[in-house]
Design an enzyme around this catalytic site. Structure first.
Site, PDB file in Angstrom:
ATOM      1  CD  GLU A 169      -5.959   0.895   2.025  1.00  0.00           C
ATOM      2  OE1 GLU A 169      -5.784  -0.380   2.594  1.00  0.00           O
ATOM      3  OE2 GLU A 169      -6.784   0.906   1.169  1.00  0.00           O
ATOM      4  NE  ARG A 227      -4.004  -1.926   0.279  1.00  0.00           N
ATOM      5  CZ  ARG A 227      -3.962  -3.057  -0.170  1.00  0.00           C
ATOM      6  NH1 ARG A 227      -2.907  -3.586  -0.728  1.00  0.00           N
ATOM      7  NH2 ARG A 227      -4.986  -4.011   0.047  1.00  0.00           N
ATOM      8  CB  SER A 268      -9.107  -1.949   4.306  1.00  0.00           C
ATOM      9  OG  SER A 268      -9.040  -3.173   3.461  1.00  0.00           O
TER      10      SER A 268
HETATM   11  P1  FAD Z   1      -8.890   8.561  -5.249  1.00  0.00           P
HETATM   12  O1  FAD Z   1      -9.568   8.287  -3.855  1.00  0.00           O
HETATM   13  O2  FAD Z   1      -9.628   9.395  -5.771  1.00  0.00           O
HETATM   14  O3  FAD Z   1      -7.400   9.316  -4.872  1.00  0.00           O
HETATM   15  C1  FAD Z   1      -6.390   8.529  -3.946  1.00  0.00           C
HETATM   16  C2  FAD Z   1      -5.229   9.473  -3.702  1.00  0.00           C
HETATM   17  O4  FAD Z   1      -4.638   9.631  -4.984  1.00  0.00           O
HETATM   18  C3  FAD Z   1      -5.865  11.115  -3.153  1.00  0.00           C
HETATM   19  O5  FAD Z   1      -4.854  11.300  -2.358  1.00  0.00           O
HETATM   20  C4  FAD Z   1      -5.517  11.695  -4.600  1.00  0.00           C
HETATM   21  O6  FAD Z   1      -5.108  13.246  -4.247  1.00  0.00           O
HETATM   22  C5  FAD Z   1      -4.686  10.906  -5.336  1.00  0.00           C
HETATM   23  N1  FAD Z   1      -4.618  10.877  -6.751  1.00  0.00           N
HETATM   24  C6  FAD Z   1      -5.527  10.368  -7.313  1.00  0.00           C
HETATM   25  N2  FAD Z   1      -5.340  10.411  -8.843  1.00  0.00           N
HETATM   26  C7  FAD Z   1      -4.398  11.087  -8.994  1.00  0.00           C
HETATM   27  C8  FAD Z   1      -3.478  11.324 -10.017  1.00  0.00           C
HETATM   28  N3  FAD Z   1      -3.938  11.024 -11.491  1.00  0.00           N
HETATM   29  N4  FAD Z   1      -2.286  11.924 -10.001  1.00  0.00           N
HETATM   30  C9  FAD Z   1      -1.856  12.063  -8.766  1.00  0.00           C
HETATM   31  N5  FAD Z   1      -2.173  11.889  -7.474  1.00  0.00           N
HETATM   32  C10 FAD Z   1      -3.634  11.264  -7.705  1.00  0.00           C
HETATM   33  N6  FAD Z   1      -7.566  -1.003  -2.574  1.00  0.00           N
HETATM   34  C11 FAD Z   1      -6.466  -1.962  -2.530  1.00  0.00           C
HETATM   35  O7  FAD Z   1      -5.407  -1.762  -2.911  1.00  0.00           O
HETATM   36  N7  FAD Z   1      -7.192  -3.324  -2.610  1.00  0.00           N
HETATM   37  C12 FAD Z   1      -8.457  -3.558  -2.627  1.00  0.00           C
HETATM   38  O8  FAD Z   1      -8.900  -4.561  -2.314  1.00  0.00           O
HETATM   39  C13 FAD Z   1      -9.333  -2.276  -2.506  1.00  0.00           C
HETATM   40  N8  FAD Z   1     -10.844  -2.375  -2.205  1.00  0.00           N
HETATM   41  C14 FAD Z   1     -11.503  -1.634  -2.186  1.00  0.00           C
HETATM   42  C15 FAD Z   1     -13.002  -1.911  -1.767  1.00  0.00           C
HETATM   43  C16 FAD Z   1     -13.815  -0.717  -1.852  1.00  0.00           C
HETATM   44  C17 FAD Z   1     -15.249  -0.965  -1.761  1.00  0.00           C
HETATM   45  C18 FAD Z   1     -13.425   0.565  -2.011  1.00  0.00           C
HETATM   46  C19 FAD Z   1     -14.261   1.862  -1.727  1.00  0.00           C
HETATM   47  C20 FAD Z   1     -12.086   0.980  -1.946  1.00  0.00           C
HETATM   48  C21 FAD Z   1     -11.170  -0.250  -2.011  1.00  0.00           C
HETATM   49  N9  FAD Z   1      -9.763   0.131  -2.102  1.00  0.00           N
HETATM   50  C22 FAD Z   1      -8.947  -1.067  -2.182  1.00  0.00           C
HETATM   51  C23 FAD Z   1      -9.156   1.403  -2.188  1.00  0.00           C
HETATM   52  C24 FAD Z   1      -9.115   2.233  -3.587  1.00  0.00           C
HETATM   53  O9  FAD Z   1      -9.934   1.373  -4.313  1.00  0.00           O
HETATM   54  C25 FAD Z   1      -7.695   2.345  -4.043  1.00  0.00           C
HETATM   55  O10 FAD Z   1      -7.044   3.212  -3.344  1.00  0.00           O
HETATM   56  C26 FAD Z   1      -7.925   2.911  -5.534  1.00  0.00           C
HETATM   57  O11 FAD Z   1      -6.835   2.689  -6.216  1.00  0.00           O
HETATM   58  C27 FAD Z   1      -8.333   4.412  -5.316  1.00  0.00           C
HETATM   59  O12 FAD Z   1      -8.690   4.859  -6.804  1.00  0.00           O
HETATM   60  P2  FAD Z   1      -9.306   6.271  -6.837  1.00  0.00           P
HETATM   61  O13 FAD Z   1      -9.320   6.844  -8.366  1.00  0.00           O
HETATM   62  O14 FAD Z   1     -10.586   6.233  -6.282  1.00  0.00           O
HETATM   63  O15 FAD Z   1      -8.425   7.222  -5.814  1.00  0.00           O
HETATM   64  N1  EPU Z   2     -11.138 -10.985  10.016  1.00  0.00           N
HETATM   65  C1  EPU Z   2     -11.744 -11.193  11.132  1.00  0.00           C
HETATM   66  N2  EPU Z   2     -13.024 -10.352  11.231  1.00  0.00           N
HETATM   67  C2  EPU Z   2     -13.169  -9.418  10.247  1.00  0.00           C
HETATM   68  C3  EPU Z   2     -12.348  -9.175   9.109  1.00  0.00           C
HETATM   69  C4  EPU Z   2     -11.357 -10.204   8.774  1.00  0.00           C
HETATM   70  O1  EPU Z   2     -11.443 -12.114  11.707  1.00  0.00           O
HETATM   71  O2  EPU Z   2     -14.171  -8.512  10.589  1.00  0.00           O
HETATM   72  C5  EPU Z   2      -9.827 -11.936   9.504  1.00  0.00           C
HETATM   73  C6  EPU Z   2     -10.338 -12.929   8.593  1.00  0.00           C
HETATM   74  O3  EPU Z   2     -11.032 -14.083   8.945  1.00  0.00           O
HETATM   75  C7  EPU Z   2      -9.038 -13.289   7.823  1.00  0.00           C
HETATM   76  C8  EPU Z   2      -8.364 -11.800   8.061  1.00  0.00           C
HETATM   77  O4  EPU Z   2      -8.858 -11.324   8.982  1.00  0.00           O
HETATM   78  O5  EPU Z   2      -8.193 -14.302   8.589  1.00  0.00           O
HETATM   79  C9  EPU Z   2      -7.789 -11.115   6.675  1.00  0.00           C
HETATM   80  O6  EPU Z   2      -9.270 -10.781   6.257  1.00  0.00           O
HETATM   81  P1  EPU Z   2      -9.584 -10.498   4.685  1.00  0.00           P
HETATM   82  O7  EPU Z   2      -8.825 -11.721   3.955  1.00  0.00           O
HETATM   83  O8  EPU Z   2     -10.892 -10.299   4.508  1.00  0.00           O
HETATM   84  O9  EPU Z   2      -8.417  -9.513   4.093  1.00  0.00           O
HETATM   85  P2  EPU Z   2      -8.141  -8.134   4.949  1.00  0.00           P
HETATM   86  O10 EPU Z   2      -6.973  -8.227   5.655  1.00  0.00           O
HETATM   87  O11 EPU Z   2      -9.201  -7.729   5.812  1.00  0.00           O
HETATM   88  C10 EPU Z   2      -6.966  -7.354   2.566  1.00  0.00           C
HETATM   89  C11 EPU Z   2      -7.017  -6.043   2.057  1.00  0.00           C
HETATM   90  C12 EPU Z   2      -8.286  -5.728   1.098  1.00  0.00           C
HETATM   91  C13 EPU Z   2      -8.096  -6.858   0.137  1.00  0.00           C
HETATM   92  C14 EPU Z   2      -8.293  -8.301   0.846  1.00  0.00           C
HETATM   93  C15 EPU Z   2      -8.136  -9.447  -0.100  1.00  0.00           C
HETATM   94  C16 EPU Z   2      -5.533  -4.341   3.483  1.00  0.00           C
HETATM   95  C17 EPU Z   2      -5.463  -3.273   4.357  1.00  0.00           C
HETATM   96  N3  EPU Z   2      -6.939  -4.707   3.067  1.00  0.00           N
HETATM   97  O12 EPU Z   2      -8.266  -7.219   3.750  1.00  0.00           O
HETATM   98  O13 EPU Z   2      -8.031  -4.513   0.372  1.00  0.00           O
HETATM   99  O14 EPU Z   2      -9.245  -6.670  -0.731  1.00  0.00           O
HETATM  100  O15 EPU Z   2      -6.899  -8.131   1.833  1.00  0.00           O
HETATM  101  O16 EPU Z   2      -6.513  -9.587  -0.657  1.00  0.00           O
HETATM  102  O17 EPU Z   2      -4.449  -4.741   2.941  1.00  0.00           O
HETATM  103  C18 EPU Z   2      -8.609  -2.189   0.582  1.00  0.00           C
HETATM  104  O18 EPU Z   2      -7.082  -1.973   0.570  1.00  0.00           O
HETATM  105  O19 EPU Z   2      -8.959  -1.144   0.688  1.00  0.00           O
HETATM  106  C19 EPU Z   2      -8.937  -3.565   0.568  1.00  0.00           C
HETATM  107  C20 EPU Z   2     -10.182  -3.880   0.764  1.00  0.00           C
END
Ligand code: FAD
Ligand code: EPU
Length: 345
Positions: free
Chosen positions: A326, A161, A231
Site C-alpha cells: 500500500e 485504497r 499498514s
Molecule cells: P503522503 O504520504 O505525503 O503522499 C502519499 C502519495 O500521494 C504520494 O505519492 C504523494 O506524491 C501523493 N500526494 C500527496 N499529496 C498530494 C497532492 N496534494 N496532490 C497530488 N498528489 C499528492 N491509511 C488509511 O487509509 N487508513 C488508516 O487507518 C491509516 N492508518 C495509518 C496509520 C499510521 C500510523 C500511518 C503512518 C499511516 C496510516 N495510513 C492509513 C496511511 C496514510 O495515513 C494515508 O495514506 C494518508 O492519506 C497519507 O497522507 P499524506 O499527506 O501523509 O500523504
Molecule cells: N491480525 C492478526 N495479527 C496481526 C494483525 C492483525 O491476526 O498481527 C488480524 C486481527 O486479529 C483481525 C484482522 O487481522 O482479525 C484485521 O486486523 P485489524 O482489524 O487490525 O485491521 P487490518 O486489516 O490490519 C485495516 C486497515 C487499516 C485500518 C484498520 C481498521 C488495510 C491495509 N489496513 O488494518 O488501515 O486502520 O483496518 O479499519 O486495509 C492503513 O491503511 O495504513 C491502515 C492502518
C-alpha cells in the site's frame, strides 16, 4: 511561498529514514502552483503531504513540493453540512475540529496521519468508513493545463485504497481541496465489531471518536515514537474458490466476504507466517500489528525494502497469496515498486 534548501526529508515523512532531496518548496496558496510547476517541468519533483504513506528507497534527486494550503469553510442547509477543506490541512486535526463542533461522520477516520488533500488518493478508510462515503468532490490543479478542476466524487474511481489519482491522472494533478457533505442527522457506524465493545455509556460522536482513538493507540505505533507508514501492504482480495481451498488447510484464516471475492487480513497472514517482531537490520515487523513495518533502530531504506521482500516471500510460500504494498515507494527520480528493487537487494 517559502523555499528552502535544507534538504533532509527525515522529519517530512513518517518512516523517518535519513534521506535527502535537492530542494523543498512549500505551497500555501493555489495561485502559486502554475508558476512553481512551470519551473519544475521536465525536472524530477514529488508532491508530499505529511509523508505518511511513502517509503523513500534512496535520496530523491529532485524537488519535494509540500502541500500546505489551508482553510475550512462550512455551509449548512436544513439537512446537511457542506464542508470545503484546503488540501494542506492536517487530516487528524480536521477530524478533531469536526467532532468538537458536533459535526458527525468523520469520527471513524480519526487519527489517520496525513493531509486532507492526500485523503482521496488512496480513499482512506478505517473502522467501517471510507472517505468516498463523505466526499462530494476533489479539487485539483491540472499541471498540464494549469486549470483548476472540480471532479465530482462519482468520477474519482474510488475503490479499496484506490482512486483515479493513482492511475489515469497520476503525476499531473496537484490536489488543492476536498469537498464533503454530511447529514445533520447523525447515525453512528459501529460495523467494526470491537468498536461498540469499547464504548462505555452513550453512543455519541465524541464517544465513537474516543473509541476509535483508543483502539488505534492500542494497535498502531505512533510514528513520532517509532517510524512507520501504517499498514505496509493492502489486504489481498482472492477468489471465493481460492479462499475455500485456503480454509481447508488453515481453518482460522481471517477473511471478509465481498461480492466478487474474499478480502483476507494480511496482518493475520504475516502473523501466522511467524514474522511478528522479525528484525531486518534496523527495520522490524511490528510486534503488536504484523501489517505494520517499522523503523525502531535507524533503519536504512534497504532494511525496510529487504524486510518487505522477506515478508512478501514468506507469505507467498506459506499461503500462495501475493501481497501488494500500500505504501508508495519513491526512488531517486520518482515512484518505483518492490518488484523493481528486489533484484538489487
Ligand atoms: P503522503 O504520504 O505525503 O503522499 C502519499 C502519495 O500521494 C504520494 O505519492 C504523494 O506524491 C501523493 N500526494 C500527496 N499529496 C498530494 C497532492 N496534494 N496532490 C497530488 N498528489 C499528492 N491509511 C488509511 O487509509 N487508513 C488508516 O487507518 C491509516 N492508518 C495509518 C496509520 C499510521 C500510523 C500511518 C503512518 C499511516 C496510516 N495510513 C492509513 C496511511 C496514510 O495515513 C494515508 O495514506 C494518508 O492519506 C497519507 O497522507 P499524506 O499527506 O501523509 O500523504
Ligand atoms: N491480525 C492478526 N495479527 C496481526 C494483525 C492483525 O491476526 O498481527 C488480524 C486481527 O486479529 C483481525 C484482522 O487481522 O482479525 C484485521 O486486523 P485489524 O482489524 O487490525 O485491521 P487490518 O486489516 O490490519 C485495516 C486497515 C487499516 C485500518 C484498520 C481498521 C488495510 C491495509 N489496513 O488494518 O488501515 O486502520 O483496518 O479499519 O486495509 C492503513 O491503511 O495504513 C491502515 C492502518
Amino acid at each position: 511561498m517559502h523555499e528552502s534548501y535544507s534538504s533532509s526529508l527525515k522529519s517530512l515523512h513518517t518512516f523517518h529514514l535519513d534521506v535527502h532531496c535537492a530542494h523543498i518548496i512549500e505551497i500555501t496558496s493555489v495561485d502559486q502552483i502554475p508558476k512553481v510547476f512551470e519551473r519544475l517541468e521536465n525536472r524530477p519533483h514529488l508532491i508530499l503531504g505529511r509523508g505518511s504513506n511513502v517509503l523513500f528507497v534512496e535520496d530523491f534527486k529532485g524537488t519535494v513540493v509540500l502541500n500546505r494550503i489551508g482553510g475550512i469553510e462550512i455551509v449548512e442547509d436544513s439537512e446537511f453540512y457542506h464542508i470545503h477543506v484546503g488540501g494542506g490541512e492536517d487530516w487528524p486535526d480536521f477530524v478533531s475540529s469536526m467532532v468538537d463542533r458536533g459535526i458527525g461522520g468523520f469520527e471513524n477516520l480519526a487519527m489517520i496521519p496525513g493531509c486532507v488533500g492526500s485523503s482521496p488518493i488512496q480513499n482512506i478508510g478505517a473502522y467501517g468508513v471510507e472517505l468516498d462515503s463523505l466526499c462530494t468532490y476533489v479539487e485539483y490543479v491540472d499541471l498540464q493545463s494549469a486549470q483548476t478542476v472540480r471532479l465530482p466524487s462519482s468520477e474519482c474511481g474510488f475503490g479499496y485504497r484506490d482512486s483515479i489519482f493513482k492511475h489515469d491522472i497520476k503525476d499531473h494533478v496537484f490536489i488543492t481541496a476536498v469537498g464533503f457533505k454530511v447529514p445533520k442527522l447523525w447515525q453512528p457506524n459501529l460495523s467494526y465489531g470491537a468498536l461498540s465493545e469499547s464504548i462505555d455509556g452513550d453512543i455519541t460522536i465524541k464517544s465513537v471518536f474516543e473509541a476509535v482513538c483508543q483502539t488505534r493507540k492500542s494497535k498502531l505505533p505512533d510514528p513520532d515514537e517509532i517510524g512507520n507508514a501504517g499498514s505496509f501492504f493492502k489486504n489481498p482480495v482472492i477468489s471465493k474458490a481460492q479462499y475455500s481451498q485456503l480454509k481447508d488447510t488453515f481453518p482460522n484464516v481471517v477473511g471478509f466476504e465481498l461480492e466478487h471475492g474474499v478480502k483476507l487480513a494480511a496482518g493475520w497472514l504475516i502473523d501466522q507466517a511467524g514474522l511478528k517482531g522479525t528484525l531486518y537490520g534496523g527495520a522490524q515487523v511490528h510486534p503488536n500489528q504484523a501489517l505494520v513495518l517499522t523503523n525502531p533502530n535507524q533503519a536504512s531504506p534497504n532494511d525496510v525494502v529487504g524486510l518487505a521482500h522477506l515478508v512478501r516471500r514468506d507469505v507467498l510460500e506459506k499461503f500462495g497469496v501475493e501481497l501488494q504494498h500500500e505504501v508508495r515507494f519513491i526512488g531517486a527520480l520518482g515512484e518505483t515498486h518492490l518488484d523493481a528493487l528486489v533484484s538489487q537487494l
